[in-house]
Design an enzyme around this catalytic site. Structure first.
Site, PDB file in Angstrom:
ATOM      1  N   ILE A  88      10.283  -2.650  -5.771  1.00 50.07           N
ATOM      2  CA  ILE A  88      10.111  -1.237  -5.422  1.00 50.07           C
ATOM      3  C   ILE A  88      10.235  -0.424  -6.709  1.00 50.07           C
ATOM      4  CG2 ILE A  88      11.110   0.706  -4.144  1.00 50.07           C
ATOM      5  CD1 ILE A  88      11.838  -1.373  -1.965  1.00 50.07           C
TER       6      ILE A  88
ATOM      7  N   GLU B 220       5.400   8.392  -3.444  1.00 48.72           N
ATOM      8  CA  GLU B 220       6.779   7.991  -3.160  1.00 48.72           C
ATOM      9  C   GLU B 220       6.916   7.104  -1.923  1.00 48.72           C
ATOM     10  OE1 GLU B 220       9.238  11.443  -3.358  1.00 48.72           O
ATOM     11  OE2 GLU B 220       8.792  11.758  -5.493  1.00 48.72           O
TER      12      GLU B 220
ATOM     13  N   ASN C 265      -5.282 -11.046  -9.737  1.00 44.66           N
ATOM     14  CA  ASN C 265      -5.846  -9.695  -9.915  1.00 44.66           C
ATOM     15  C   ASN C 265      -5.808  -9.287 -11.385  1.00 44.66           C
ATOM     16  OD1 ASN C 265      -6.676  -8.273  -7.306  1.00 44.66           O
ATOM     17  ND2 ASN C 265      -4.764  -9.290  -6.720  1.00 44.66           N
TER      18      ASN C 265
ATOM     19  N   HIS D 181      -3.712  -3.229  -2.415  1.00 43.49           N
ATOM     20  CA  HIS D 181      -3.105  -3.717  -1.166  1.00 43.49           C
ATOM     21  C   HIS D 181      -4.168  -4.498  -0.385  1.00 43.49           C
ATOM     22  CE1 HIS D 181      -0.376  -3.887   2.196  1.00 43.49           C
ATOM     23  NE2 HIS D 181      -1.396  -3.609   2.978  1.00 43.49           N
TER      24      HIS D 181
ATOM     25  N   ASN E 215      -2.137   0.850  -7.166  1.00 41.79           N
ATOM     26  CA  ASN E 215      -1.697  -0.390  -6.527  1.00 41.79           C
ATOM     27  C   ASN E 215      -2.865  -0.995  -5.756  1.00 41.79           C
ATOM     28  OD1 ASN E 215       0.253  -2.336  -5.444  1.00 41.79           O
ATOM     29  ND2 ASN E 215       0.089  -1.225  -3.511  1.00 41.79           N
TER      30      ASN E 215
ATOM     31  N   GLU F 251     -10.466  -7.715  -3.409  1.00 44.23           N
ATOM     32  CA  GLU F 251      -9.466  -7.321  -4.413  1.00 44.23           C
ATOM     33  C   GLU F 251      -9.965  -7.447  -5.852  1.00 44.23           C
ATOM     34  OE1 GLU F 251      -5.390  -8.668  -3.831  1.00 44.23           O
ATOM     35  OE2 GLU F 251      -5.943  -9.378  -1.865  1.00 44.23           O
TER      36      GLU F 251
HETATM   37  C1  GRF Z   1      -2.547  -9.724  -3.803  1.00 44.30           C
HETATM   38  O1  GRF Z   1      -2.909 -10.083  -2.493  1.00 44.30           O
HETATM   39  C2  GRF Z   1      -2.334  -8.247  -3.867  1.00 44.30           C
HETATM   40  O2  GRF Z   1      -3.163  -7.513  -3.058  1.00 44.30           O
HETATM   41  C3  GRF Z   1      -0.919  -8.142  -3.383  1.00 44.30           C
HETATM   42  O3  GRF Z   1      -0.263  -9.271  -3.926  1.00 44.30           O
HETATM   43  C4  GRF Z   1      -1.190 -10.298  -4.182  1.00 44.30           C
HETATM   44  C5  GRF Z   1      -1.094 -10.648  -5.641  1.00 44.30           C
HETATM   45  O4  GRF Z   1      -1.851 -11.740  -6.017  1.00 44.30           O
HETATM   46  N1  GRF Z   1      -0.370  -6.850  -3.667  1.00 44.30           N
HETATM   47  P1  GRF Z   1      -2.050 -12.077  -7.562  1.00 44.30           P
HETATM   48  O5  GRF Z   1      -0.674 -12.210  -8.200  1.00 44.30           O
HETATM   49  O6  GRF Z   1      -2.863 -10.997  -8.197  1.00 44.30           O
HETATM   50  O7  GRF Z   1      -2.766 -13.397  -7.577  1.00 44.30           O
END
Ligand code: GRF
Length: 208
Positions: free
Chosen positions: A93, A148, A14, A110, A108, A181
């Site tokens: 966290i 939070e 990402n 997800h 973030n 993503e």
């Molecule tokens: C992704 O699936 C993201 O949505 C999640 O953790 C993973 C991270 O992958 N929170 P990367 O490190 O960006 O390849």
């Protein structure tokens, strides 16, 4: 131009999508001022280095307590003049003190359509295992502001992805990354960098 600090724990695909989108001009008004990992050997740090982006490792394990870790993280975010903090596969966290200080300036990604398959314990492959176990025909990804709770903050963008009958969690994870993503994370940064959205209570709205 806003300074983006990206927090990572792992592979950093990402992060890579964001770097590429900025370099391609698809994300404007934003520069990545630093990448911070909680793991020294995270490949995401190598990706940062390859693009000349400063990086740091700050791990809760190196501090006596949560308070000291929070102070170290806050100091680093200040050092790199963070206007926006992006959690991109960050498996720590985030201390409440940091969330409170950066509310509205921390996002973030997800890998599901929140509020499905999210909350405590839903990370990595567990999310996709849960989708397959429930027999969902559609899943996706969500970018949201961090509050939070776990995955409870105001939703910025979502993108749906089809689930196929013979998917394994690994195959589904890859499709969600490629089709959702890596697209919506850079788009969300672009919206924020160009002041296109605002938070109204629990809901994110477009500025007109
Ligand atoms: C992704 O699936 C993201 O949505 C999640 O953790 C993973 C991270 O992958 N929170 P990367 O490190 O960006 O390849």
């Amino acid at each position: 131009m806003i300074n983006v600090v990206v927090l990572v724990s792992g592979g950093g695909t990402n992060l890579q999508a964001l770097i590429d989108s900025i370099e391609a001009g698809e994300v404007s008004n934003a520069t990545i001022s630093a990448v911070i990992s909680n793991k020294k050997d995270a490949y995401a740090l190598t990706r940062a280095e390859k693009h000349g982006i400063p990086s740091d490792c700050i791990s809760p394990k190196d501090y006596d307590n949560g308070e000291e870790f929070a102070e170290a993280l806050l100091a680093a975010l200040e050092k790199y003049n963070a206007d926006l903090v992006v959690l991109a596969g960050y498996l720590v966290i985030v201390p409440l003190k940091v969330i409170d200080k950066y509310y509205g300036r921390m996002i973030n990604i997800h890998p599901s359509l929140i509020p499905s398959h999210c909350g405590p314990g839903y990370y990595g492959l567990h999310v996709h295992e849960s989708v397959l176990a429930r027999g969902n025909k559609v899943t996706g990804a969500t970018v949201h502001f961090v509050d939070e709770g776990t995955d409870t903050g105001p939703i910025i963008l979502q993108k749906a992805v089809d689930v196929m009958e013979d998917d394994t969690p690994e195959v589904l994870q890859k499709r969600v990354m490629e089709q959702a993503e890596w697209k919506i994370l850079p788009q969300a940064v672009d919206l924020i960098a160009n002041d296109k959205i605002y938070i109204d209570g629990k809901v994110v709205k477009n500025r007109r």
